[in-house]
Enzyme design. Sequence first.
Site, PDB file in Angstrom:
ATOM      1  N   ASP A  52       0.841  -1.189   0.000  1.00 59.98           N
ATOM      2  CA  ASP A  52       0.000   0.000   0.000  1.00 59.98           C
ATOM      3  C   ASP A  52       0.881   1.246   0.000  1.00 59.98           C
ATOM      4  OD1 ASP A  52      -2.798   1.289   0.591  1.00 59.98           O
ATOM      5  OD2 ASP A  52      -1.414   2.196   2.031  1.00 59.98           O
ATOM      6  N   TYR A  57       3.285  10.130  -0.298  1.00 54.50           N
ATOM      7  CA  TYR A  57       4.345   9.564   0.536  1.00 54.50           C
ATOM      8  C   TYR A  57       5.704   9.842  -0.118  1.00 54.50           C
ATOM      9  CZ  TYR A  57       0.533   6.774   2.651  1.00 54.50           C
ATOM     10  OH  TYR A  57      -0.625   6.366   3.270  1.00 54.50           O
ATOM     11  N   TYR A 218      -5.246   0.904   8.919  1.00 56.67           N
ATOM     12  CA  TYR A 218      -3.926   1.536   8.920  1.00 56.67           C
ATOM     13  C   TYR A 218      -3.564   1.991  10.328  1.00 56.67           C
ATOM     14  CZ  TYR A 218      -5.672   6.496   8.451  1.00 56.67           C
ATOM     15  OH  TYR A 218      -6.254   7.741   8.617  1.00 56.67           O
ATOM     16  N   ARG A 223       1.556   3.887  14.845  1.00 59.29           N
ATOM     17  CA  ARG A 223       2.795   4.552  14.415  1.00 59.29           C
ATOM     18  C   ARG A 223       3.990   4.177  15.297  1.00 59.29           C
ATOM     19  NH1 ARG A 223       0.303  10.024  11.819  1.00 59.29           N
ATOM     20  NH2 ARG A 223      -1.861   9.433  12.086  1.00 59.29           N
ATOM     21  N   ARG A 242       5.583  12.410  14.747  1.00 59.16           N
ATOM     22  CA  ARG A 242       4.965  11.825  15.937  1.00 59.16           C
ATOM     23  C   ARG A 242       5.191  12.643  17.206  1.00 59.16           C
ATOM     24  NH1 ARG A 242       7.473   5.912  15.679  1.00 59.16           N
ATOM     25  NH2 ARG A 242       9.298   7.181  15.140  1.00 59.16           N
ATOM     26  N   GLN A 300      12.327  -5.630  10.074  1.00 61.44           N
ATOM     27  CA  GLN A 300      10.997  -5.246  10.532  1.00 61.44           C
ATOM     28  C   GLN A 300       9.914  -5.840   9.632  1.00 61.44           C
ATOM     29  OE1 GLN A 300      10.737  -0.972  10.779  1.00 61.44           O
ATOM     30  NE2 GLN A 300      12.040  -0.844  12.597  1.00 61.44           N
TER      31      GLN A 300
END
Length: 327
Positions: A52, A57, A218, A223, A242, A300
């Site tokens: 996605d 982005y 999502y 996050r 963040r 990850q």
Amino acid sequence: MNYRKLGCSELEVSAITLRAWATGGWMWKSKDRKEAVEAIKASHDVGVTSIDTAPIYGQGASEEIVGEAIKGFSRDKVQILTKFGMRWDLEKGDFAMKSYDHNGNAIEVYKYAGKESIIYECEQSLKRLGTDYIDLYQIHWPDSTTPIDETFEAVLKLIEQGKVRFAGVCNYTASQIQQAERTLPLVSNQIPFNMVNRTVESETVSYCIDHNKSVLAYSPLERGLLTGEIHSGYEFKPGDHRASLPHFQPQFVEKTNVFLDKIKPIAEQHNASLSQLVLRWTIERPGITIALAGARNAEQAVQNANAIHINLSKEELKTIDDLVNTF
């Protein structure tokens, strides 16, 4: 990996899907293109066939990286999910935010989904992705300045031309989905959902269940907050969005970590990390079809994908649900 169909379509996607927001560097201060490509390839190697992304982005960077990473894949073995409707190169529509591009230049972002803009955006996405069709094309955010039927007439045209297979939405309410479906059928709604943010559950998710629309969750790890790696006093890199968000302020971080300590024993029983447990729980929730999990590197990406191997018992799910409900 487990694969699930979107809505009433024949499009099957991986239950854990790679979300390529951080891949583009924008708002995350992650610019290692090589690591991003390796993350996508490693993810694919362990069964994550769906990616996605979105033009915004990294202002095209994420789509370019995805395109580079999938060059060696069989196109029919990978599903590209991308978006439209956020322009940083056109001052039209709803003003969304002031920001900086991945090179540090000041930009203004607008939510705009006019017909000609969508046609243009699709052509640009196809070039960056190095493909001649998009599996799922999603409006990124609602645009109040453009009639919904105009927006989806443009998407319908792209479907008729073979440039798009299926249409979805992001951040749409039940009412907005109903309006869009006067023009064409939708297969999915991508919305924020996780253990500490379930505001969409009662109305939007319920509507999607009742009307056979897949929910693409999502920020299932909020996050990074639900990995257990964020603590009070955590220092974010300059430019990391963040730092100013409510969920990353000391009091909320502390409350979250107390909650995570309570579910950690379940993760340990399965030789799993907290993030893997959280992802597995997410795709077990009623109405949630897939979890969109970001990854900055191959390690990850593989760890996220391996969440699929956790088999939670009914008792374990109830324990987690009870703790989530009292958070």
